[in-house]
Design a protein around this motif. Sequence first.
Motif, PDB file in Angstrom:
ATOM      1  N   ASP A   1      40.828   4.462  31.149  1.00 14.36           N
ATOM      2  CA  ASP A   1      40.830   4.628  29.688  1.00 14.36           C
ATOM      3  C   ASP A   1      39.889   5.755  29.267  1.00 14.36           C
ATOM      4  O   ASP A   1      40.213   6.541  28.369  1.00 14.36           O
ATOM      5  CB  ASP A   1      40.429   3.329  28.989  1.00 14.36           C
ATOM      6  CG  ASP A   1      41.543   2.295  28.995  1.00 14.36           C
ATOM      7  OD1 ASP A   1      42.715   2.668  29.228  1.00 14.36           O
ATOM      8  OD2 ASP A   1      41.236   1.102  28.768  1.00 14.36           O
ATOM      9  N   GLU A   2      38.714   5.834  29.909  1.00 16.69           N
ATOM     10  CA  GLU A   2      37.777   6.915  29.586  1.00 16.69           C
ATOM     11  C   GLU A   2      38.355   8.267  30.001  1.00 16.69           C
ATOM     12  O   GLU A   2      38.136   9.278  29.322  1.00 16.69           O
ATOM     13  CB  GLU A   2      36.434   6.668  30.260  1.00 16.69           C
ATOM     14  CG  GLU A   2      35.673   5.495  29.660  1.00 16.69           C
ATOM     15  CD  GLU A   2      34.481   5.045  30.485  1.00 16.69           C
ATOM     16  OE1 GLU A   2      33.556   4.468  29.881  1.00 16.69           O
ATOM     17  OE2 GLU A   2      34.474   5.253  31.724  1.00 16.69           O
TER      18      GLU A   2
ATOM     19  N   ARG B   1      41.529   9.001  29.940  1.00 20.23           N
ATOM     20  CA  ARG B   1      42.509   9.322  28.889  1.00 20.23           C
ATOM     21  C   ARG B   1      41.797   9.883  27.655  1.00 20.23           C
ATOM     22  O   ARG B   1      42.262  10.850  27.058  1.00 20.23           O
ATOM     23  CB  ARG B   1      43.327   8.089  28.510  1.00 20.23           C
ATOM     24  CG  ARG B   1      44.312   7.686  29.550  1.00 20.23           C
ATOM     25  CD  ARG B   1      45.191   6.509  29.095  1.00 20.23           C
ATOM     26  NE  ARG B   1      45.932   5.982  30.207  1.00 20.23           N
ATOM     27  CZ  ARG B   1      46.965   6.588  30.778  1.00 20.23           C
ATOM     28  NH1 ARG B   1      47.390   7.724  30.303  1.00 20.23           N
ATOM     29  NH2 ARG B   1      47.573   6.046  31.812  1.00 20.23           N
ATOM     30  N   ASP B   2      40.690   9.274  27.281  1.00 26.00           N
ATOM     31  CA  ASP B   2      39.926   9.780  26.140  1.00 26.00           C
ATOM     32  C   ASP B   2      39.409  11.187  26.412  1.00 26.00           C
ATOM     33  O   ASP B   2      39.381  12.039  25.521  1.00 26.00           O
ATOM     34  CB  ASP B   2      38.741   8.862  25.823  1.00 26.00           C
ATOM     35  CG  ASP B   2      39.156   7.563  25.161  1.00 26.00           C
ATOM     36  OD1 ASP B   2      40.307   7.473  24.664  1.00 26.00           O
ATOM     37  OD2 ASP B   2      38.327   6.623  25.146  1.00 26.00           O
TER      38      ASP B   2
END
Length: 166
Positions: free
Chosen positions: A128-129, A131-132
């Motif tokens: 997720d990080e 992707r951010d």
Amino acid sequence: MTEQTHEIRLNVNGVEHEAAVPARRLLSDALRHDLGLTGTHVGCEHGVCGACTVLVDGQPMRSCLMFAVSAAGHEITTVEGLARPDGELGPVQQAFRECHGLQCGFCTPGFLTTITAGIAENPDPTEDEARDMVAGNLCRCTGYQNIVKAVCRAAELARADEDGAA
């Protein structure tokens, strides 16, 4: 009428360059046209797509939104400067190759510089990080799955480099 130019010195990839540029010359144009560093790509020319991202003092910056005269006195790193000193691929470049994150390649320089700064700040990102980390860069091939995998792999490779250097 001739446009007035300004003599500037740019430190790009550890090398000092001198150029005479008009005050309104964008950093992206100075890198590509005045210094011949064509690895930086210009996509939207509005700072939206991220293809022109370079590192200015280690921070990602849209080179199409920065004047070349503003970059004088700062350390600029382009995609050409991401390789290891011996010419081998750097960890982010190697990860993109291993994970098939290159796609058509147009947006790749912006992703590589953005991710280099991202893993310097967060050396162990979750998916997720990751992707951010790349959310501000656009890939028109829509191949984000492999780019996210490349972020995580690049972080592994960079950590291995750090462990090896210690």
